[in-house]
Design a protein around this motif. Structure first.
Motif, short mmCIF file in Angstrom:
data_model
loop_
_atom_site.label_atom_id
_atom_site.label_comp_id
_atom_site.label_asym_id
_atom_site.label_seq_id
_atom_site.Cartn_x
_atom_site.Cartn_y
_atom_site.Cartn_z
N SER A 177 0.83 -1.20 0.00
CA SER A 177 0.00 0.00 0.00
C SER A 177 0.87 1.26 0.00
CB SER A 177 -0.88 0.01 1.25
OG SER A 177 -0.11 0.32 2.40
N PRO A 178 0.28 2.43 -0.28
CA PRO A 178 1.04 3.68 -0.18
C PRO A 178 1.63 3.90 1.21
CG PRO A 178 -1.02 4.05 -1.35
CD PRO A 178 -1.08 2.66 -0.80
N LEU A 179 0.95 3.45 2.25
CA LEU A 179 1.47 3.60 3.61
C LEU A 179 2.76 2.80 3.79
CD1 LEU A 179 1.02 4.69 6.52
CD2 LEU A 179 -0.18 2.55 7.00
N GLY A 180 2.77 1.56 3.33
CA GLY A 180 3.93 0.70 3.52
C GLY A 180 5.18 1.18 2.81
N LYS A 181 5.01 2.03 1.82
CA LYS A 181 6.15 2.53 1.05
C LYS A 181 6.79 3.76 1.71
CE LYS A 181 4.56 0.77 -3.44
NZ LYS A 181 3.55 -0.13 -2.88
N GLN A 182 6.16 4.28 2.77
CA GLN A 182 6.70 5.47 3.43
C GLN A 182 7.81 5.08 4.41
OE1 GLN A 182 3.39 7.55 5.19
NE2 GLN A 182 2.62 8.26 3.22
N ARG A 183 8.80 5.91 4.48
CA ARG A 183 9.95 5.64 5.36
C ARG A 183 9.59 5.95 6.81
NH1 ARG A 183 15.30 8.36 2.95
NH2 ARG A 183 16.14 7.13 4.69
N GLY A 184 10.19 5.20 7.72
CA GLY A 184 10.06 5.50 9.14
C GLY A 184 8.81 5.00 9.81
N LEU A 185 7.98 4.24 9.08
CA LEU A 185 6.74 3.73 9.68
C LEU A 185 7.04 2.61 10.66
CD1 LEU A 185 3.57 3.58 9.67
CD2 LEU A 185 3.83 1.80 7.92
N HIS A 186 6.57 2.76 11.91
CA HIS A 186 6.68 1.68 12.89
C HIS A 186 5.46 0.79 12.78
CE1 HIS A 186 10.27 3.24 14.73
NE2 HIS A 186 9.69 4.38 15.01
N ARG A 187 5.69 -0.50 12.88
CA ARG A 187 4.62 -1.49 12.82
C ARG A 187 4.55 -2.22 14.16
NH1 ARG A 187 7.12 -1.00 7.90
NH2 ARG A 187 5.84 -1.15 6.00
N TRP A 188 3.47 -1.98 14.89
CA TRP A 188 3.27 -2.61 16.19
C TRP A 188 2.18 -3.68 16.08
CZ3 TRP A 188 3.38 0.63 21.26
CH2 TRP A 188 4.49 1.47 21.27
N VAL A 189 2.17 -4.57 17.05
CA VAL A 189 1.05 -5.50 17.20
C VAL A 189 0.51 -5.38 18.62
CG1 VAL A 189 1.75 -7.19 15.46
CG2 VAL A 189 2.60 -7.41 17.81
N MET A 190 -0.81 -5.60 18.76
CA MET A 190 -1.40 -5.71 20.08
C MET A 190 -1.14 -7.12 20.61
SD MET A 190 -3.07 -2.95 21.19
CE MET A 190 -4.30 -3.55 22.34
N ALA A 191 -0.86 -7.22 21.89
CA ALA A 191 -0.68 -8.52 22.55
C ALA A 191 -1.93 -8.79 23.37
CB ALA A 191 0.57 -8.53 23.42
N GLU A 192 -2.90 -9.40 22.73
CA GLU A 192 -4.18 -9.71 23.38
C GLU A 192 -4.43 -11.21 23.43
OE1 GLU A 192 -6.93 -6.33 21.47
OE2 GLU A 192 -5.51 -7.34 20.14
N VAL A 193 -3.92 -11.92 22.44
CA VAL A 193 -4.10 -13.36 22.34
C VAL A 193 -2.86 -14.03 22.94
CG1 VAL A 193 -4.54 -15.29 20.78
CG2 VAL A 193 -5.43 -13.01 20.23
N PRO A 194 -3.02 -14.95 23.89
CA PRO A 194 -1.85 -15.54 24.57
C PRO A 194 -0.82 -16.17 23.63
CG PRO A 194 -3.86 -16.06 25.78
CD PRO A 194 -4.29 -15.39 24.51
N SER A 195 -1.22 -16.54 22.42
CA SER A 195 -0.26 -17.14 21.48
C SER A 195 0.90 -16.22 21.16
CB SER A 195 -0.97 -17.55 20.19
OG SER A 195 -1.53 -16.42 19.54
N ILE A 196 0.74 -14.92 21.40
CA ILE A 196 1.82 -13.99 21.07
C ILE A 196 3.06 -14.24 21.95
CG2 ILE A 196 1.20 -12.11 22.64
CD1 ILE A 196 1.89 -10.18 20.30
N ALA A 197 2.84 -14.79 23.15
CA ALA A 197 3.99 -15.10 24.01
C ALA A 197 4.91 -16.13 23.34
CB ALA A 197 3.50 -15.62 25.36
N TYR A 198 4.33 -16.95 22.47
CA TYR A 198 5.11 -17.94 21.72
C TYR A 198 5.62 -17.36 20.40
CZ TYR A 198 6.13 -22.05 18.87
OH TYR A 198 6.74 -22.96 18.05
N TRP A 199 4.79 -16.59 19.70
CA TRP A 199 5.09 -16.17 18.33
C TRP A 199 5.88 -14.86 18.22
CZ3 TRP A 199 5.24 -19.29 14.53
CH2 TRP A 199 4.31 -20.33 14.38
N LEU A 200 6.05 -14.11 19.30
CA LEU A 200 6.63 -12.78 19.19
C LEU A 200 8.00 -12.76 18.49
CD1 LEU A 200 6.29 -9.79 19.64
CD2 LEU A 200 7.18 -10.07 21.97
N PRO A 201 8.91 -13.69 18.77
CA PRO A 201 10.19 -13.66 18.03
C PRO A 201 10.00 -13.75 16.52
CG PRO A 201 10.38 -15.08 19.94
CD PRO A 201 8.93 -14.73 19.81
N GLU A 202 9.03 -14.56 16.10
CA GLU A 202 8.75 -14.67 14.67
C GLU A 202 8.20 -13.35 14.12
OE1 GLU A 202 9.25 -17.20 12.64
OE2 GLU A 202 9.72 -18.85 14.01
N TYR A 203 7.33 -12.71 14.91
CA TYR A 203 6.75 -11.44 14.47
C TYR A 203 7.84 -10.37 14.31
CZ TYR A 203 2.24 -13.45 15.95
OH TYR A 203 1.12 -14.25 16.11
#
Length: 314
Positions: A177-203
């Motif tokens: 998208s046009p947003l993804g092509k912009q420099r300096g954009l930080h991409r965060w995720v919400m940690a609401e689902v317990p699976s993130i405790a396992y998957w975070l390194p992959e993310y």
């Protein structure tokens, strides 16, 4: 006759904390007043209220079907842009829309597009919805891209991420998208689902550079209790050992991998023990409602001083 001078007026020094104190916002009309407070930015900008106004209470796919989606995009640019400008250069973390199906069905035309789910809280929402309905997600990304042209302090957060593959597909949509092509954009995720405790390194390996713990949903899904249930209210406890362990795993992984970690919720301002626990874990920020920001800063500052004193004594 001159009056004798009274005692000098003292002004309380602002608390200084290493842990950032962010605020949660949902509407643009309070942005200027909140930005004038002693806060470090917006840790959670909720899209839902602004989007409802931008849609004029209509379902987004109804607008697309009528070719009227530009009105929604323009309205979102105005609302989000006003908030980003008010806080600049402090960061504003925009959480993409996390309506559930029952909420989307309540919009005009929604019953034609939304399924009826028995448990929408853990149903068709968040990251998975973006992957399945990319044409709706694209409108939100287009609005954010326009805002960032003038306000590069605006960043993106993806809610309710369950698995690696759905996040991977979602990030591909953003990058294209046009947003993804912009420099300096930080991409965060919400940690609401317990699976993130396992998957975070992959993310993190996929480009995620910030994680924000949604303590309400994380507690709900860790303990298996409906957070809206009056009958089960006594079971809902953000300080339960299992919840604290999940939070600790997320924060420690974030520290080890060098990304930002935050927590969205009121507990850091109302529960000093909980705030100190977060500080000891090494969380980098907390995000609270504006009326709780001053209390959160005081509580976090006291916790940081205790840690420094302990370190000095040892």
């Amino acid at each position: 006759m001159d009056r004798p001078a009274g005692p000098p007026t003292t002004v309380a020094a602002a608390e200084v904390t290493a842990t950032k104190i962010y605020v949660n916002l949902a509407m643009a009309d309070t942005a200027d007043a909140v930005a004038a407070q002693d806060v470090d930015g917006v840790g959670l900008l909720r899209a839902e209220f602004m989007l409802t106004e931008a849609l004029q209470n209509r379902h987004p796919r109804e607008l697309i079907a009528r070719g009227e989606q530009e009105s929604m995009v323009s309205a979102m640019v105005d609302a989000v842009g006003g908030i980003a400008a008010a806080f600049a250069p402090r960061p504003v973390i925009y959480r993409t829309t996390d309506f559930r199906t029952n909420e989307f069905r309540g919009l005009e035309g929604g019953d034609a597009y939304e399924p009826e789910e028995h448990n929408p809280m853990i149903g068709f929402r968040g990251c998975y919805r973006y992957v399945k309905e990319p044409e709706v997600f694209a409108l939100e990304l287009a609005a954010l891209a326009r805002v960032r042209e003038q306000n590069p302090n605006l960043h993106l957060m993806i809610p309710f991420v369950r698995t690696k593959w759905e996040l991977e597909e979602c990030l591909e949509l953003i990058d294209a998208s046009p947003l993804g092509k912009q420099r300096g954009l930080h991409r965060w995720v919400m940690a609401e689902v317990p699976s993130i405790a396992y998957w975070l390194p992959e993310y993190v390996g996929m480009g995620i550079d910030g994680v924000s713990i949604g303590s309400n949903d994380l507690t709900q899904l860790t303990l298996g209790v409906d957070r809206d249930s009056d009958i089960c209210a006594e079971l809902f406890d953000e300080s339960d050992a299992a919840v604290l362990d999940a939070i600790g795993r997320i924060v420690s992984t974030a520290r080890r991998l060098g990304i930002t970690s935050s927590l969205c919720g009121q507990a850091p301002s109302t529960n000093p023990a909980f705030a100190e626990h977060l500080v000891r874990m090494g969380i980098t920020s907390v995000s609270v409602n504006p009326d709780a920001a001053a209390a959160a800063r005081r509580t976090v500052s006291a916790a940081e001083r205790r840690l420094l004193l302990e370190a000095a004594r040892s």
